[in-house]
Scaffold this active site. Sequence first.
Site, PDB file in Angstrom:
ATOM      1  N   LYS A 170       0.650  -1.078   0.152  1.00  0.00           N
ATOM      2  CA  LYS A 170       0.235   0.078  -0.183  1.00  0.00           C
ATOM      3  C   LYS A 170       0.990   1.336   0.091  1.00  0.00           C
ATOM      4  CE  LYS A 170      -4.113  -1.451   2.273  1.00  0.00           C
ATOM      5  NZ  LYS A 170      -5.325  -1.044   1.519  1.00  0.00           N
ATOM      6  N   HIS A 228      -1.660  -7.446   8.890  1.00  0.00           N
ATOM      7  CA  HIS A 228      -1.833  -6.283   8.468  1.00  0.00           C
ATOM      8  C   HIS A 228      -1.417  -5.053   9.378  1.00  0.00           C
ATOM      9  CE1 HIS A 228      -3.574  -7.990   4.851  1.00  0.00           C
ATOM     10  NE2 HIS A 228      -4.741  -7.881   5.150  1.00  0.00           N
ATOM     11  N   LYS A 331     -16.481   4.494   7.314  1.00  0.00           N
ATOM     12  CA  LYS A 331     -14.963   4.061   6.868  1.00  0.00           C
ATOM     13  C   LYS A 331     -14.019   4.815   7.619  1.00  0.00           C
ATOM     14  CE  LYS A 331     -15.060   3.855   2.362  1.00  0.00           C
ATOM     15  NZ  LYS A 331     -14.751   3.949   1.018  1.00  0.00           N
TER      16      LYS A 331
HETATM   17  C1  BG6 Z   1      -8.028  -8.411   3.514  1.00  0.00           C
HETATM   18  C2  BG6 Z   1      -8.850  -8.821   4.280  1.00  0.00           C
HETATM   19  O1  BG6 Z   1      -6.770  -9.166   3.740  1.00  0.00           O
HETATM   20  O2  BG6 Z   1      -7.881  -6.933   3.514  1.00  0.00           O
HETATM   21  C3  BG6 Z   1     -10.433  -8.372   4.008  1.00  0.00           C
HETATM   22  O3  BG6 Z   1      -9.312 -10.259   4.403  1.00  0.00           O
HETATM   23  C4  BG6 Z   1     -10.034  -6.856   4.121  1.00  0.00           C
HETATM   24  O4  BG6 Z   1     -11.409  -8.793   5.107  1.00  0.00           O
HETATM   25  C5  BG6 Z   1      -9.117  -6.333   3.383  1.00  0.00           C
HETATM   26  O5  BG6 Z   1     -11.343  -6.170   3.821  1.00  0.00           O
HETATM   27  C6  BG6 Z   1      -8.732  -4.850   3.358  1.00  0.00           C
HETATM   28  O6  BG6 Z   1      -8.065  -4.479   2.538  1.00  0.00           O
HETATM   29  P1  BG6 Z   1      -8.151  -3.188   1.106  1.00  0.00           P
HETATM   30  O7  BG6 Z   1      -6.839  -3.265   0.924  1.00  0.00           O
HETATM   31  O8  BG6 Z   1      -8.965  -4.331   0.495  1.00  0.00           O
HETATM   32  O9  BG6 Z   1      -8.888  -2.336   1.779  1.00  0.00           O
END
Ligand code: BG6
Length: 469
Positions: A170, A228, A331
Site C-alpha cells: 500500500k 496487516h 469507514k
Molecule cells: C484483506 C481482508 O486481507 O484485507 C479483508 O481479508 C479486508 O477482510 C481487506 O477487507 C482490506 O484491505 P483493502 O486493501 O482491500 O482495503
Amino acid sequence: MRSLLILGASGDLTGRLLFPGLARLLATGRHAGLTVVGAGSEDWTTDQWSQRVHDATEDSLKDATDAGRAELERIRRESTYEKLDVTAPGALAGEIARLPAPVAVYFALPPAVSQKACSLLEASELPEGTRLALEKPFGSSEASAAELNNTLRQLVPESQIHRIDHFLGKGTVLNILGLRFANNFLEPVWNRDHIEKVEIFFDEDLALEGRAGYYDRAGALRDMIQSHLLHVLAIIAMDAPARLDERDLRDGISSVLRAARVEAPFTGSTRRARYTAGNLASRDVPDYTSEPGVDPSRGTETLAEITVTLASWRWAGVPFILRSGKALGTKRKEAVVTFKPVPHLPEGFRGVDEPNRLRIGFGPDVLQLDVDVNGPGDVLNLNRVTLDADLGETDLLPYGEVLDGVLNGDPLLSVRGDTAESCWRVVEPVLNAWAADEVPMDAYPAGSGGPAGWATSAKGEDGTEGGLK
Ligand code: BG6
C-alpha cells in the site's frame, strides 16, 4: 520469471484482488511474455476462466501503455485454467515442471491446504529459480507457521519465499517510510518522551460479502490485525534501516515485532464485538450469526481491538491501539499519532489547546497534522488548524506492488519467516483468552458507530469526534 501459476484461481481473492493487481502491473509493460496459468479445484471451463481474466483486466486495459495493452490482450487470449488437486501426490510438482521455468507459484489457498501442498512438494526437485508466494493467513498459530516455514525452507531458499501481506504494497505504508526517514523533524520527537499513544484503525463499511467460509473461521483479529495492522505498527515504530533493502528493512520490522506484547489481563487490553442486524449504506444486513455459512458456536468477532506495548527504550509505556471491524457506519482507515501536551503553555493564551495529532490515511492516502496556532482574529486566541497533504494514488494496486516483487525476485515487500511467527506470538494469547470467553463479546448494530462505550478520542473520516466514527 517466465510463468505465474495461481493456485486457488477460481476463488474470490483471485478474481477480486490478485488478478486486477496483476493486470495493473502488466499494463505498465513490465514482465512481458509471462505465461499465466490459473489452477483450482473447481471444474471450470475455459470460458469461465476467460471471463474472469476478461473482467479482471478490463479497467487496466484503459490506461495501459501500448506495450502493456498488447500484453494484456495476449494474456486474455493465452491464459489457461487447469483443474488441479494440489493435495494429490505429484500433481502440483507435475504442473510446475510443465510450465516454462522459472515459475512463481502463488498459493491463494487456505493455510491447511497450502501446508499440505508444500509438504507434498518435498518429494520432488523443484526447477531452479522456482518462487513460492503464500497468501495470508500464513499458518494458523505460531507453531503451525513455524512448521510451514520449515517445510518451505526444504523447498527453496528464504529469499525465494514470498509471504504475502498486501498492506506492505500500500502506498501509505511506503509513505510512512519516506515521512519518517527522509525528513529530519520527526525523529527527535518520535518516542515515548513526546508521543502519548498511537492508534491504527481499519474500520470497514463492508459486511461479510459472501466470505463466511473464510471469515467465520478467522474473525477480525486474525483477518486484519494479526498481519496487516501489526506490520503498519512495525513500520511506524521501527528504527531507521541502513538501506531500503529486504534485509535491513525486514530486520527493522522483525525487531519491533519481537518486542511486541499484549499485556494480560486481556479484559483491560483487548475488546471484541459482533454486529447485529442493522442498516448499512441503505441495505439491510442480518445479524452476523444469521449470515449464510456462519456457525454461531464459533463465537467469531467482527470487531476487534488490542493494545500492544513494545519492550524498548523508544516506546516503553506508549500504547499502540489496533482496531479493525466490519459493517461499521463510517469507514475509518488511518493511523493516528497523538503527541503529549506541551510542558508549559504560556499563561495568557485563550482557547483550548489540544494535543498535536498526525494522521496517516490508508486510502485516500493523506497526511494531516493538527496544530494549534494563534490564527486570525484575537492574536492570543488558540485555533486548531490542520496541515493537509493529499498524497495521491500509487501507480500500482497493492497486489500489483507485491506481485512485482514476486516476479522480480525481490522479497522487500513480503513478510519474512521469523516475522510471520512473531505476528502469531503477539495475538495467540488473546485468541486463547477469547476462546475461553475471558473477555465479553460486545454487540453493535450493523451500520452503527460500534458498541456503546467504545469511544475513542480521535476524529473519523467524517470529522466526528468520539465513538468509532
Ligand atoms: C484483506 C481482508 O486481507 O484485507 C479483508 O481479508 C479486508 O477482510 C481487506 O477487507 C482490506 O484491505 P483493502 O486493501 O482491500 O482495503
